[in-house]
Motif scaffolding. Structure first.
Motif, short mmCIF file in Angstrom:
data_model
loop_
_atom_site.label_atom_id
_atom_site.label_comp_id
_atom_site.label_asym_id
_atom_site.label_seq_id
_atom_site.Cartn_x
_atom_site.Cartn_y
_atom_site.Cartn_z
N CYS A 89 4.84 2.60 6.13
CA CYS A 89 6.03 3.46 6.24
C CYS A 89 7.19 2.88 5.46
O CYS A 89 7.85 3.58 4.68
CB CYS A 89 6.40 3.62 7.71
N CYS A 90 7.44 1.59 5.62
CA CYS A 90 8.60 0.96 4.98
C CYS A 90 8.40 0.80 3.48
O CYS A 90 9.35 0.91 2.70
CB CYS A 90 8.87 -0.39 5.63
N GLY A 91 7.16 0.54 3.06
CA GLY A 91 6.88 0.47 1.63
C GLY A 91 7.15 1.79 0.94
O GLY A 91 7.67 1.83 -0.18
N SER A 92 6.81 2.88 1.61
CA SER A 92 7.10 4.21 1.07
C SER A 92 8.61 4.44 1.02
O SER A 92 9.14 4.97 0.04
CB SER A 92 6.44 5.28 1.93
N ALA A 124 0.83 -1.20 0.00
CA ALA A 124 0.00 0.00 0.00
C ALA A 124 0.87 1.26 0.00
O ALA A 124 0.62 2.20 -0.75
CB ALA A 124 -0.93 -0.01 1.22
N GLY A 125 1.90 1.25 0.83
CA GLY A 125 2.78 2.42 0.90
C GLY A 125 3.52 2.68 -0.38
O GLY A 125 3.67 3.83 -0.82
N SER A 126 3.98 1.62 -1.02
CA SER A 126 4.77 1.79 -2.24
C SER A 126 3.91 2.26 -3.41
O SER A 126 4.41 2.91 -4.33
CB SER A 126 5.47 0.48 -2.61
N LEU A 127 2.60 1.97 -3.37
CA LEU A 127 1.72 2.36 -4.48
C LEU A 127 1.49 3.86 -4.53
O LEU A 127 1.39 4.45 -5.59
CB LEU A 127 0.38 1.62 -4.36
N ILE A 130 11.05 2.32 0.73
CA ILE A 130 11.79 1.53 -0.25
C ILE A 130 11.61 2.09 -1.66
O ILE A 130 12.37 1.76 -2.58
CB ILE A 130 11.36 0.04 -0.18
N VAL A 131 10.59 2.96 -1.85
CA VAL A 131 10.44 3.66 -3.12
C VAL A 131 11.23 4.97 -3.11
O VAL A 131 11.96 5.27 -4.05
CB VAL A 131 8.94 3.95 -3.40
N VAL A 132 11.09 5.74 -2.05
CA VAL A 132 11.67 7.08 -2.01
C VAL A 132 13.18 7.06 -1.80
O VAL A 132 13.91 7.88 -2.37
CB VAL A 132 10.98 7.93 -0.91
N THR A 133 13.69 6.12 -1.00
CA THR A 133 15.12 6.11 -0.71
C THR A 133 15.99 5.93 -1.95
O THR A 133 16.89 6.74 -2.19
CB THR A 133 15.46 5.03 0.34
N PRO A 134 15.78 4.89 -2.78
CA PRO A 134 16.62 4.79 -3.99
C PRO A 134 16.42 5.96 -4.94
O PRO A 134 17.35 6.36 -5.65
CB PRO A 134 16.18 3.47 -4.62
N LEU A 135 15.22 6.52 -4.95
CA LEU A 135 14.94 7.69 -5.76
C LEU A 135 15.79 8.87 -5.30
O LEU A 135 16.45 9.55 -6.09
CB LEU A 135 13.45 8.02 -5.65
N LEU A 162 3.10 10.90 -4.29
CA LEU A 162 3.18 11.93 -3.26
C LEU A 162 4.57 12.55 -3.17
O LEU A 162 4.71 13.75 -2.92
CB LEU A 162 2.77 11.34 -1.90
N ALA A 163 5.61 11.72 -3.37
CA ALA A 163 6.97 12.26 -3.37
C ALA A 163 7.19 13.16 -4.57
O ALA A 163 7.94 14.14 -4.51
CB ALA A 163 7.99 11.12 -3.36
#
Length: 503
Positions: A145-148, A94-97, A150-155, A102-103
């Motif tokens: 939180c963690c799903g978000s 859900a967070g990664s979707l 794992i998307v935003v950090t490498p970005l 949002l970022a």
């Protein structure tokens, strides 16, 4: 830039500012690793299936937690424990979707603030959980939180790093995931008992709070600033990250604009920005989900129906799901329980040592990813994991602790050199530029689905098959190695048109 100027330009280096910004960005990955493994060591005492008292003479109801109405444990079946562990993956999905959108809309830094608050909330719910429903709710929220992250950090890392160092710095994401796992196991050495397991949950809130405070010390992503039309701000941030090199900073911004069909003063760029009140938000890796030719957003339907993306999409699916189906989370989620069958007194210590090994090997792998290439490391990693899981199975079935522990160490180490750091790195390298953002979201979704399947299914299959369950991972890892050999092209240092896809 001319060839002469390129030769005269100094090679990019990791400045103090870049190193610190990368570390802060990676705190999201530390949280991810921490929460992924936080139920591993205390799982048996948390679920009332095991009792360990650090103070045999002191009843639990006389401790601080007992006096404040915190239950000593939450009675759970194997199936309930499996769902409490794996619901983290559903929250992660859900967070990664929504994280990418949002970022893109609010910026990497501002969104990370919000994400830390979610992490604090989820950890506090876990700390206070007295029922199965509360435990599952807390795990779901920290998963979001963690799903978000794992998307935003490498970005974030990708947009701050020089392209020559993107592979090495990008691999720090996986290093920090393993640091989070290590931190969980370190705290478990002292707190994974029937009286103090809740403090492991509370430590997750402390991590998120530290992350939130450190975010005040770094700047926004330079490429996100450029996507909002703030070219001067982007250059200023890049100058700081590049050690004051103004020419390189300006060239990087110009290169980014040119790669997307814009120029610094072009009307096309101005029109693209003005077409949205949010100034055309950026996307994963490419920082702008636009086609080079039409500047239009690639839809999910186009990604699945356009034959131009078929090969890269299947490759992303196979690599991101195989990272989990080769079985690594059987150890990350349930390693203490797996080892405790042979070494009940030393299971937590063994898992702590495994976590140290995982960090060290992953850190070492960061120096060879850009040298050896992605494809050879994936093949070597999957092949070695296939062999290692066969011996892990043999160690359990034969009640041989030496074989079990030795090959569990090997299993984790060979994962860390290939299948650990490479999958998220190669998504954008395998995908056309205009599809890299949606491919990153799609690949992350595949990974979360596979994580849930392994997290929920492993304890149930382990009950039925005992040690033979690892032979399923043996067969899958061997098949994946063959698939990579025949189907996946090398991406190191290659442009999209240079990739050699196999039929």
């Amino acid at each position: 830039m001319s060839e002469t100027e390129a030769l005269m330009t100094p090679k990019p280096r990791v400045t103090t500012s870049l190193a610190f910004a990368t570390l802060v960005a990676c705190f999201g990955s530390i949280q991810y690793g921490y929460h992924m493994a936080e139920l591993n060591a205390p799982g048996q005492v948390l679920s009332c299936s095991k009792f360990e008292s650090p103070w045999p003479q002191t009843p639990y109801n006389e401790t601080w937690l007992g006096k404040h109405a915190f239950k000593q444990c939450i009675e759970l079946s194997e199936q309930q424990m499996g769902l409490a562990t794996s619901i983290f993956s559903i929250g992660g999905l859900a967070g990664s979707l929504y994280a990418g959108k949002l970022a893109d809309r609010y910026g990497r830094k501002r969104y990370s603030f919000f994400n830390c608050i979610i992490g604090i909330l989820g950890s506090l719910i876990l700390f206070r959980a007295n029922t199965y429903a509360q435990l599952v709710t807390g795990r779901f929220i920290v998963g979001v939180c963690c799903g978000s992250s794992i998307v935003v950090t490498p970005l974030f890392i990708s947009e701050m790093s020089p392209k020559e160092l993107r592979g090495s710095l990008g691999s720090m994401n996986q290093v920090c995931i393993n640091l989070g796992i290590l931190l969980t196991q370190l705290l478990a050495l002292k707190y994974a008992d029937s009286y103090r397991w809740r403090w492991i949950m509370l430590a997750g809130a402390a991590l998120a709070l530290i992350n939130l405070m450190l975010l005040y010390k770094i700047d926004e992503s330079p490429l996100w600033l450029a996507s909002q039309g703030n070219l001067e701000g982007a250059e200023s941030v890049l100058r700081d990250l590049r050690g004051g090199d103004s020419r390189r900073s300006r060239d990087e911004v110009d290169e980014w604009l040119t790669a997307r069909g814009f120029s610094r003063n072009s009307n096309t760029y101005a029109a693209a920005r003005e077409s949205s009140p949010l100034n055309t938000p950026a996307s994963q890796q490419s920082s702008l989900q636009t086609s080079r030719d039409s500047h239009s957003t690639l839809s999910l339907v186009q990604y699945f129906t356009d034959p131009r993306y078929a090969k890269s999409r299947w490759a992303v699916t196979a690599i991101l799901m195989s990272q989990q189906f080769c079985g690594i989370n059987s150890i990350i989620f349930y390693g203490v329980k797996v080892v405790s069958g042979q070494l009940p007194q030393y299971a937590i210590l063994v898992n702590f040592a495994i976590s140290i090994l995982n960090v060290l090997v992953t850190f070492g792998a960061s120096f060879i990813i850009d040298h050896w290439g992605r494809r050879p490391l994936l093949i070597a990693s999957a092949s070695a994991m296939s062999v290692a899981t066969a011996f892990v199975s043999a160690g359990i079935v034969a009640n041989n602790a030496v074989v079990l522990v030795t090959f569990t160490f090997i299993y984790v180490a060979v994962f860390a050199i290939g299948l650990g750091p490479i999958p998220f790195l190669v998504i954008s390298e395998l995908s056309p530029p205009e599809a890299s953002g949606i491919a990153q979201s799609y690949g992350t979704t595949c990974n979360w689905v596979a994580t849930f399947i392994v997290g929920y299914g492993f304890p149930l299959l382990s009950q039925q098959l005992n040690g033979y369950v690892f032979l399923l991972f043996t067969a899958y890892a061997a098949g994946f190695a063959v698939y990579v050999w025949f189907k996946i092209p090398e991406t190191k240092g290659k442009q999209q048109e240079q990739l050699r896809w196999r039929e």
